[in-house]
Write an enzyme that holds these catalytic residues in place. Sequence first.
Site, PDB file in Angstrom:
ATOM      1  N   ASP A  23      20.289  90.360 142.291  1.00 13.83           N
ATOM      2  CA  ASP A  23      19.460  91.224 143.156  1.00 13.83           C
ATOM      3  C   ASP A  23      18.380  90.500 143.976  1.00 13.83           C
ATOM      4  OD1 ASP A  23      21.018  93.005 141.760  1.00 13.83           O
ATOM      5  OD2 ASP A  23      19.374  94.129 140.874  1.00 13.83           O
ATOM      6  N   GLU A  71      21.517  95.629 143.816  1.00 14.24           N
ATOM      7  CA  GLU A  71      21.321  97.010 143.347  1.00 14.24           C
ATOM      8  C   GLU A  71      21.361  97.860 144.609  1.00 14.24           C
ATOM      9  OE1 GLU A  71      17.893  97.744 140.877  1.00 14.24           O
ATOM     10  OE2 GLU A  71      18.242  99.901 140.853  1.00 14.24           O
ATOM     11  N   LYS A 128      25.881  97.215 142.562  1.00 15.08           N
ATOM     12  CA  LYS A 128      25.829  97.912 141.262  1.00 15.08           C
ATOM     13  C   LYS A 128      24.865  99.104 141.357  1.00 15.08           C
ATOM     14  CE  LYS A 128      22.429  94.649 139.359  1.00 15.08           C
ATOM     15  NZ  LYS A 128      21.286  95.561 139.417  1.00 15.08           N
ATOM     16  N   LYS A 131      21.034  99.210 136.589  1.00  7.81           N
ATOM     17  CA  LYS A 131      20.258  97.990 136.391  1.00  7.81           C
ATOM     18  C   LYS A 131      21.159  96.875 135.870  1.00  7.81           C
ATOM     19  CE  LYS A 131      16.559 100.253 137.584  1.00  7.81           C
ATOM     20  NZ  LYS A 131      16.202 100.206 139.017  1.00  7.81           N
ATOM     21  N   VAL A 156      16.068  88.567 139.970  1.00  3.73           N
ATOM     22  CA  VAL A 156      14.940  89.470 139.723  1.00  3.73           C
ATOM     23  C   VAL A 156      15.450  90.877 139.355  1.00  3.73           C
ATOM     24  CG1 VAL A 156      13.447  88.211 141.302  1.00  3.73           C
ATOM     25  CG2 VAL A 156      14.801  90.120 142.200  1.00  3.73           C
ATOM     26  N   THR A 157      14.592  91.635 138.695  1.00  2.07           N
ATOM     27  CA  THR A 157      13.414  91.210 138.002  1.00  2.07           C
ATOM     28  C   THR A 157      13.793  90.886 136.556  1.00  2.07           C
ATOM     29  OG1 THR A 157      12.796  93.479 137.355  1.00  2.07           O
ATOM     30  CG2 THR A 157      11.861  92.633 139.399  1.00  2.07           C
ATOM     31  N   CYS A 161      16.708  94.220 135.808  1.00  2.74           N
ATOM     32  CA  CYS A 161      18.128  93.992 136.066  1.00  2.74           C
ATOM     33  C   CYS A 161      18.660  92.698 135.447  1.00  2.74           C
ATOM     34  CB  CYS A 161      18.396  94.040 137.565  1.00  2.74           C
ATOM     35  SG  CYS A 161      18.219  95.722 138.192  1.00  2.74           S
ATOM     36  N   GLN A 201      15.353  84.604 117.405  1.00  3.51           N
ATOM     37  CA  GLN A 201      16.267  84.729 116.250  1.00  3.51           C
ATOM     38  C   GLN A 201      17.605  84.036 116.480  1.00  3.51           C
ATOM     39  OE1 GLN A 201      16.015  88.710 114.318  1.00  3.51           O
ATOM     40  NE2 GLN A 201      14.529  89.148 115.934  1.00  3.51           N
TER      41      GLN A 201
HETATM   42  C1  C5J Z   1      15.838  95.061 139.529  1.00  5.54           C
HETATM   43  C2  C5J Z   1      14.391  96.983 139.481  1.00  5.54           C
HETATM   44  N1  C5J Z   1      16.689  94.414 140.312  1.00  5.54           N
HETATM   45  N2  C5J Z   1      13.363  96.293 139.013  1.00  5.54           N
HETATM   46  N3  C5J Z   1      15.554  96.363 139.825  1.00  5.54           N
HETATM   47  O1  C5J Z   1      15.319  94.501 138.586  1.00  5.54           O
HETATM   48  O2  C5J Z   1      14.284  98.166 139.656  1.00  5.54           O
END
Ligand code: C5J
Length: 221
Positions: A23, A71, A128, A131, A156-157, A161, A201
């Site tokens: 993204d 996204e 997509k 997320k 990101v972020t 996602c 872990q």
């Molecule tokens: C992504 C969002 N790409 N933060 N989307 O992380 O809404």
Amino acid sequence: MRLQANPFAFEFELSRTALVIIDMQRDFIEPGGFGETLGNDVSRLSAIVPACREVLAAWRAAGAKVLHTREAHRADLSDCPPAKRQRGQPTLRIGDVGPMGRILVAGEPGSQIIDVLAPATGEWVIDKPGKGMFYGTGLHERLQEAGVSHLIFMGVTTEVCVQTSMREANDRGYDCLLLEDCTESYFAHFKAATLEMIRAQGALVGWTAPSADLLATVRGH
Ligand code: C5J
């Protein structure tokens, strides 16, 4: 190949590994997009672009597979649940018209990947609706067909996602690594917590490593 990583070395075959770039769209990284409508400082995200660019160039030079995600929703928003659209208090909602076209709608200027990381011919690009990159995309089947078993993530972020896609991938049996300086959040503490929980872990979700270590490994091959 063997990469120094956290919590321990990450071993992968280049031919079975895809670089996944999540993204890196104008809607998240540039002013006027979805990220800013939620009240975020988008300059935090643009700071990782040079590191992402260097990794992408080295990965392409090694001749390995690249996957870009966006996204992005259909123009009629039939793949955008009303609950997602109504959530939060953005100044513009998904599908509304902003300075870069309709927010998070496929084909609009804001939904494009930023120029310096634009997909090259032959690289995979998926839109997509969620997320995570597996939900509603048929991606698992495509990766299986191509013999992919390992995924190296940037984008990101971190906590939304990227993390969701890594967790979905982990559940499907992929070994996943996140490049620490090639991912970012609008919130520094969310990024730090996500890196920690991914590798906790004994690599419960996956591995993390600085991009310099991947570059040294890939360039030395
Ligand atoms: C992504 C969002 N790409 N933060 N989307 O992380 O809404």
